[in-house]
Design an enzyme around this catalytic site. Structure first.
Site, PDB file in Angstrom:
ATOM      1  N   ASP A   1      -3.055 -14.089 -37.529  1.00 52.02           N
ATOM      2  CA  ASP A   1      -2.601 -14.992 -36.464  1.00 52.02           C
ATOM      3  C   ASP A   1      -3.531 -16.190 -36.303  1.00 52.02           C
ATOM      4  O   ASP A   1      -3.388 -16.955 -35.363  1.00 52.02           O
ATOM      5  CB  ASP A   1      -2.441 -14.228 -35.143  1.00 52.02           C
TER       6      ASP A   1
ATOM      7  N   HIS B   1       5.581 -13.351 -23.775  1.00 49.57           N
ATOM      8  CA  HIS B   1       5.394 -13.273 -25.225  1.00 49.57           C
ATOM      9  C   HIS B   1       6.044 -14.471 -25.925  1.00 49.57           C
ATOM     10  O   HIS B   1       5.410 -15.143 -26.743  1.00 49.57           O
ATOM     11  CB  HIS B   1       5.997 -11.947 -25.705  1.00 49.57           C
ATOM     12  N   GLU B   2       7.318 -14.735 -25.575  1.00 49.04           N
ATOM     13  CA  GLU B   2       8.029 -15.824 -26.257  1.00 49.04           C
ATOM     14  C   GLU B   2       7.349 -17.163 -26.009  1.00 49.04           C
ATOM     15  O   GLU B   2       7.253 -17.998 -26.910  1.00 49.04           O
ATOM     16  CB  GLU B   2       9.489 -15.874 -25.811  1.00 49.04           C
TER      17      GLU B   2
HETATM   18 ZN   LIG Z   1       7.308 -12.712 -30.952  1.00 43.64          ZN
END
Ligand SMILES: [Zn+2]
Length: 695
Positions: free
Chosen positions: A245, A220-221
Site C-alpha cells: 500500500d 473505508h471507501e
Molecule cells: Zn476498498
C-alpha cells in the site's frame, strides 16, 4: 445478456501480474469493496506519481503542510438514489454517516474512531449551499430503478445527479450494488464522471436501515478517494514502504482479514515482525474492529489534498458551499426546483422519463410539457411521449408549505425523426486501416480498454478489429462497435437478409469467459434486443492461454445472423458488444450485412429467384478506365448502381443506366479508380444484386 450474480475479483490476473494477493476463499456472496477490480495499477499511475512527488517534497523539508495541525473540511453532497423503498434513508441516517466520518478521520476522543491511530486532519460537512449558491441540506433525492446499481453503469449515476467534483465530494446511496458489493470509490485523478463514492443504503451510517452497521464502509471507501490502498494490496511484498500500500507504518498483510483476529500475522518479512493491522480502516475486517488510520496514511491523504484535490477544502470553497465555520444558514431552506431525464433526445413516438430532483422537500409538482403527451402533469416523476419533431421546453413548478419555485429548461428535450438509414449492403473488412472504421462509432464508456484496429491477426489481411480482454480488469464493462443507422428494407426482397462476420477468441482461464453480443434497436437506439450472444465454449475458437491470443487462419468462426424479422425496418441500429471478464483477445473481421453474398466478400452474388440480372459479372477495363458489366438479359433494363470500396464506402454512383441485351451489357466509366477490391450494387424495380471486381 450476462447472467452474473457475483462480481468476480480479479484474483488470477492480479496474481499473474504479481501485484496483488487476494483471498481464494472470499465468502461467495460478499465483496466489501470493488477497488481492486475497478482500479488496476495502470489506472493509478498518474495519481501515484503526484502523491509520491509531494511526499518526497515533504520529506525533504520543503513544505510542512502535511504534518501541521490544520484541519481540512470537505463539503459533501449525498445523492440518495432510491425507488420508493427503505433505501430512501432518513436525513438523520445521513447525518449519522457524516458524524462517523468525522469520528474516524478525526480520531475524536470517546468515539469508536478513537483507536491507536492518528487524526488525519480531515473533516466532513454536508454542503449548505448547492453549486448555484442555493440553500440546501446537502442531500439530493431522486427516484429511479437505477437504485439497483451496476458498477458498469456508474457514469449513469453521475448523469442523474452530480455536483462539481472539484468543489464537492459526491456520495451516492443506492439500494444494492451488483454482486452484493458494499461500496466502491474512485481514486484521485479518475475522470470526473467516475469521481465519488457509492455505498449501499443499509451500510450508510449507523441508524435507521443501517442500524446493524458501524458506518465504516464509507470510511473505508473514502480512504480510496483520498489515495489510500488496501493494507493487503501487494500481499507481503518485498519492502514494507515501497510495495503493497506504499505506506511504511502499515505492516504487510498477505490477504484481507475478515475477522478481528488481533494475533493474525500473515507476513513475516517485516522487521520488526508486526501482526496484521486488523484495526486499520483499509482492511476488510468488521466495522466494530476498525478504528485507525496511521501517520503514513495521513501523509498520503494530505499529499492527495495538496496535489489532486486542492480546491475542495480551500477557504474560498468552504465559503461557497456554506461549510465555513462562520456561515449561518437560514432557519428553513426554500424549496428549489430541479429535474433531469436520461434521454434528452428521443425519436418521434418515444417517451422520456422525467425525474424530480428538487431540493428541500417539495410536496407538490406541476410539470409543463409543451409538445408532449401529456402536456402537463402533477406526478413527481412523469413519463411523457413526444410525437412531433422539435425542440421543447420543460418546466417544473414545485411547492411545499414554505413556498414555491419554478425551473424552466429551454430546449431541454429534442425530438427527432426516426429517419431512413443507409442502404445495404453494409460491408467492412477494416483493411483500409481507418480508425474508427468508416461509419462505425467505437464506444468505450469506461475510457479504458477499447475496440481497436489490429494487424497481428485478420480473417482477411491486413486488419481486423480486436479488443484486449487480457489486460482489461474492469469486469462487466461493455465496449461496443456501433454501426450507422441502416435501412434493412433496401435488401433484395427475394434474398435471405443476413448479418455475417468472422470472430476469433480464446480464454485465459477455463473458469471465466468474455462475452460477444450483437444487439439491434428499432426504436432509434433507446432499447436493444440481443440477436446473437456467445460466451464460454460457444465463443472459443482457440486454446486457453495466459499469453495474448493471436489466431491463425484456422482459428476463426463465422457468425450468421438471420435478420429477416427486421427486413421492413428502415432505421435500425446494430452494435457489436464485448463484455469483458478478463479473458483474452476477441477479434471481429469481414462484417457484412445484406449484400446477398452470405458475408463472404469474395463470393459473387448468386442470382436469386426472379433475378432481373441473371449471371451478373463485372470485369475491369483498366486501360479504358471503365467497368464492363455482363448479364444475360433478354431486353433492355434500366438500373441504378453504386460502387463500394472494400471499406464499404460508396465511391461512384450511376442513375438511369441501361443494361442492353448485348456483350457487355453495360459500360460504367470509373476513371482513375485506386487499386483494390470493389463491389458494385445494381438495382431496379425488379430487384438488386451485387458483384465484386478487383481493380
Ligand atoms: Zn476498498
Amino acid at each position: 445478456m450476462k447472467n452474473d450474480t457475483t462480481y468476480r475479483l480479479p484474483t488470477l490476473l492480479l496474481l499473474a501480474a504479481g501485484l496483488f494477493f487476494l483471498p481464494e476463499n472470499l465468502p461467495a456472496q460478499q465483496v466489501p469493496c470493488l477497488f481492486d477490480s475497478l482500479y488496476p495499477p495502470q489506472r493509478l499511475e498518474r495519481a501515484e506519481k503526484r502523491i509520491r512527488a509531494k511526499l518526497a517534497e515533504n520529506a525533504s523539508g520543503q513544505t510542512a503542510r502535511s504534518n501541521d495541525d490544520s484541519v481540512r473540511i470537505i463539503p459533501v453532497v449525498v445523492h440518495v438514489i432510491q425507488n420508493g423503498g427503505t433505501e430512501n434513508i432518513s436525513y438523520a441516517q445521513i447525518e449519522s454517516q457524516i458524524r462517523i466520518l468525522n469520528e474516524d478521520y478525526g480520531k475524536l476522543p470517546g468515539t469508536p474512531g478513537d483507536g491507536n491511530g492518528v487524526d488525519t486532519g480531515v473533516r466532513f460537512c454536508l454542503a449548505k449551499k448547492d453549486p448555484q449558491g442555493r440553500c440546501t441540506n446537502g442531500v439530493v433525492r431522486l427516484r429511479t430503478p437505477l437504485t439497483n446499481h451496476k458498477p458498469v453503469e456508474r457514469a449513469m449515476l453521475k448523469e442523474l445527479s452530480f455536483w462539481d467534483n472539484t468543489r464537492y465530494l459526491n456520495m451516492y446511496v443506492v439500494k444494492t450494488i451488483e454482486g452484493n458489493v458494499g461500496g466502491y470509490a474512485s481514486f484521485p485523478y479518475t475522470p470526473p464522471d467516475e469521481d465519488g463514492i457509492v455505498v449501499r443504503a443499509n451500510l450508510f451510517g449507523d441508524e435507521g436501515t443501517a442500524a446493524a452497521s458501524g458506518g465504516r464502509t464509507t470510511t473505508h471507501e473514502l480512504g480510496h478517494w483520498f489515495g489510500l490502498y488496501h493494507t493487503f494490496n501487494g500481499g507481503c511484498g518485498q519492502d514494507t514502504c515501497a510495495h503493497g500500500d506504499f505506506v511504511c507504518d502499515t505492516p504487510p498483510v498477505a490477504n484481507p482479514n475478515f475477522t478481528c483476529n488481533l494475533n493474525a500475522n500473515s507476513c513475516s518479512n517485516d522487521n520488526p515482525n508486526l501482526t496484521d493491522q486488523v484495526r486499520n480502516y483499509m482492511d476488510y475486517t468488521p466495522d466494530a474492529c476498525k478504528n485507525l488510520f496511521t501517520q503514513g496514511q495521513k501523509e498520503r491523504i494530505q499529499a492527495t489534498l495538496d496535489t489532486v484535490r486542492t480546491l475542495i477544502w480551500s477557504p474560498d470553497n468552504l465559503l461557497a458551499t456554506g461549510c465555513d465555520s462562520a456561515y449561518q444558514p437560514p432557519a428553513i431552506c426554500s424549496v428549489a426546483a430541479d429535474f433531469v431525464t436520461l434521454t434528452p433526445t428521443v425519436c418521434t413516438g418515444n417517451s422520456a422519463y422525467f425525474i424530480d430532483r428538487s431540493l428541500n422537500g417539495a410536496t407538490s409538482w406541476q410539470w409543463l410539457f409543451p409538445g408532449g403527451n401529456p402536456s402537463s402533469s402533477t406526478a413527481q416523476n412523469p413519463t411523457v411521449a413526444y410525437d412531433t419533431v422539435g425542440v421543447y421546453d420543460v418546466t417544473l413548478i414545485v411547492a411545499n408549505a414554505e413556498g414555491t419555485d419554478t425551473l424552466t429548461l429551454a430546449g431541454y428535450l429534442e425530438v427527432t425523426e426516426p429517419g431512413i438509414g443507409d442502404p445495404l449492403p453494409f460491408i467492412r473488412n477494416f483493411d483500409d486501416g481507418q480508425y474508427p472504421p468508416e461509419g462505425i462509432t467505437v464506444y468505450n464508456p469506461d475510457a479504458q480498454i477499447a475496440w481497436e484496429l489490429d494487424s497481428l491477426a485478420a480473417k482477411t489481411a491486413p486488419y481486423s478489429m480486436r479488443i484486449n480482454n487480457l489486460d482489461n480488469t474492469n469486469y462487466g464493462t461493455l465496449d461496443w462497435l456501433e454501426l450507422p443507422f441502416l435501412d434493412l428494407s433496401s435488401a433484395h426482397p427475394d434474398s435471405t437478409l443476413r448479418m455475417t462476420f468472422w470472430w476469433a477468441y480464446a480464454r485465459s482461464d477455463a473458469n471465466f469467459s468474455d462475452e460477444l453480443i450483437v444487439q439491434l434497436s428499432k426504436d432509434c437506439g433507446f432499447t436493444y434486443v440481443p440477436i446473437f450472444s456467445k460466451s464460454g465454449n460457444a465463443l472459443v475458437t482457440g486454446p486457453t492461454q495466459t499469453t495474448p491470443f493471436i489466431p491463425d487462419s484456422t482459428q476463426w468462426k463465422k457468425a450468421v445472423i438471420n435478420l429477416n424479422t427486421y427486413r421492413d425496418e428502415r432505421y435500425v441500429k446494430i452494435r457489436i458488444v464485448n463484455v469483458t471478464d478478463g479473458g483474452n483477445n476477441l477479434y471481429v473481421d469481414d462484417l457484412n450485412i445484406g449484400d446477398g453474398s452470405d458475408g463472404n466478400p469474395t463470393a459473387v452474388t448468386p442470382p436469386p429467384a426472379g433475378d432481373p440480372f441473371p449471371n451478373l459479372r463485372l470485369t475491369p477495363d483498366r486501360a479504358g478506365g471503365r467497368l464492363l458489366l455482363w448479364a444475360n438479359v433478354a431486353r433492355q433494363l434500366t438500373f441504378e448502381a453504386v460502387l463500394f470500396d472494400a471499406a464499404g464506402r460508396a465511391v461512384r454512383t450511376w442513375q438511369n443506366e441501361v443494361l442492353e441485351a448485348g456483350s457487355p451489357a453495360a459500360v460504367l466509366p470509373v476513371g482513375d479508380l485506386t487499386g483494390g477490391m470493389y463491389f458494385l450494387r445494381i438495382e431496379n424495380e425488379g430487384g438488386a444484386g451485387t458483384v465484386k471486381v478487383a481493380w
